[in-house]
Design a protein around this motif. Sequence first.
Motif, PDB file in Angstrom:
ATOM      1  N   ASN A 213     -32.470  26.531   4.026  1.00 56.89           N
ATOM      2  CA  ASN A 213     -31.964  25.200   3.716  1.00 56.89           C
ATOM      3  C   ASN A 213     -30.826  25.349   2.709  1.00 56.89           C
ATOM      4  O   ASN A 213     -30.411  26.475   2.399  1.00 56.89           O
ATOM      5  N   SER A 214     -30.322  24.249   2.193  1.00 55.21           N
ATOM      6  CA  SER A 214     -29.094  24.280   1.400  1.00 55.21           C
ATOM      7  C   SER A 214     -29.297  23.620   0.048  1.00 55.21           C
ATOM      8  O   SER A 214     -29.982  22.588  -0.046  1.00 55.21           O
TER       9      SER A 214
ATOM     10  N   ASP B  39     -28.786  19.939  -0.175  1.00 56.21           N
ATOM     11  CA  ASP B  39     -29.734  19.020   0.465  1.00 56.21           C
ATOM     12  C   ASP B  39     -31.086  18.938  -0.222  1.00 56.21           C
ATOM     13  O   ASP B  39     -31.792  17.943  -0.067  1.00 56.21           O
TER      14      ASP B  39
END
Length: 290
Positions: free
Chosen positions: A264-265, A268
Amino acid sequence: MSSNDIWAAYEKRLTRVSDYIHDHLDEELDLNRLSEIACLSAHHWHRVYRAVHKETLAMTVRRLRLHRAAGDLVRSDRPVRDIAARWGYPNLQSFTRAFSAAYGMPPARYRREGPHRAYATENQEETTGMFDVTIRTLPPQNLLCIPHTGSYMGIGKAFEALYGTLYARGLFRPGMRMIGLYLDDPDLVAEDKLRSFACVTVDAAPAVQPPLEQRTLSGGDYAVLRHQGPYANMGAAYRWLFEAWLPASGRSIRDEVMFEHYLNSPRDVAPEALLTEIGLPLQPDGDTAS
């Protein structure tokens, strides 16, 4: 106009701005100065920046400064007050509020009790079986990359350049996975000489021009540690893999590059929710290094 179209029109301008932000995080970042670098009015360039990066300039700067601050807390004994001043906070109180909101605990407590402490040497006997490590046999993987030299904490600069270039050249595809390749041991190589690559996976590597490079992640057996938490904790996870997991595993290291797969980032999710797979290349089961 789509974000892809915006990237194609403003790739070089926004790359200059992104590079400047990463290289001057410990300085005052003035909106007018950044608009001069972008060669656009502050009104227009900031709208373009947000459309492309999915966050405002203020959000980017705050996220990156706290990321660097977390690294200082984990990897140095620098006083917390000095770390706050280094990353642009006028006093310890404002730094503590911002850090606590992002990382879930005050900075001094994070240094003492943060998730990186679970990988500490004194905890090895108790934690060898606690972490999610699996052995996987992976196929070779084609990669498109941009090289990065310097602190591994700064590879985000190369990832931003990578995604900007992919969008501008029409090469971005849904389903591309973010991969980081790290060639050097930060305990042996000076920080300004550390070599790494920001990469995405591709089915078949197209012909590319600089700054893009093609690389192949070797197939074979890997020990994959699933790590949850801030990127600042990764050094402790690497040490745990080598000092605790590897001796107990009965396996030998294969002479290939390690990788990180980012699930994921940080744009986010909160730092404590970041998920990363760390891949340690292994000799085939039963083989030993010669």
